[in-house]
Enzyme design. Structure first.
Site, PDB file in Angstrom:
ATOM      1  NE  ARG A 194      39.924  36.671  33.571  1.00  0.00           N
ATOM      2  CZ  ARG A 194      40.783  36.244  32.315  1.00  0.00           C
ATOM      3  NH1 ARG A 194      41.503  36.649  31.408  1.00  0.00           N
ATOM      4  NH2 ARG A 194      41.259  35.783  32.359  1.00  0.00           N
ATOM      5  CG  ASN A 207      42.633  37.690  35.332  1.00  0.00           C
ATOM      6  OD1 ASN A 207      41.512  38.273  36.034  1.00  0.00           O
ATOM      7  ND2 ASN A 207      43.172  36.499  35.015  1.00  0.00           N
TER       8      ASN A 207
END
Length: 107
Positions: free
Chosen positions: A36, A54
């Protein structure tokens, strides 16, 4: 009553011509490796807005808003990071978000 806290008014932004928004779903070795953060670090310099998060099943979802060339560059860069292994990726074009101002990581 007193109005101590004003609700922030959202301001609709004018987006550059050619702006699109895509949602990507990544499967593979994409969690617990800074995936990320990598999406964010490649998107922000190109003024791409959106988010990466996530999912409970070990996948990552990212939404990227900007021009197609810059979005494709971010995706290409992600595929070239050694510690990241993208086994499969789906993408779809989704409606623009005229109120979003930045790229964020959702925890």
């Amino acid at each position: 009553m007193f109005k101590l806290f004003k609700k922030k008014e959202k301001i609709k932004r004018e987006l550059p011509p050619g702006t699109i928004r895509k949602e990507f779903h990544f499967e593979g070795n994409v969690q617990n490796i800074g995936f990320r953060f990598e999406v964010q670090s490649h998107a922000k310099p190109l003024d791409i807005t959106g988010y990466a998060k996530n999912n409970d099943d070990g996948t990552v979802t990212a939404q990227l808003q900007g021009n197609l060339e810059d979005i494709n560059r971010v995706i290409s860069d992600l595929h070239n990071i050694d510690r990241i292994q993208i086994d499969s990726m789906t993408e779809k074009e989704i409606p623009l978000d005229y109120y979003e101002k930045d790229f964020s990581i959702i925890y």
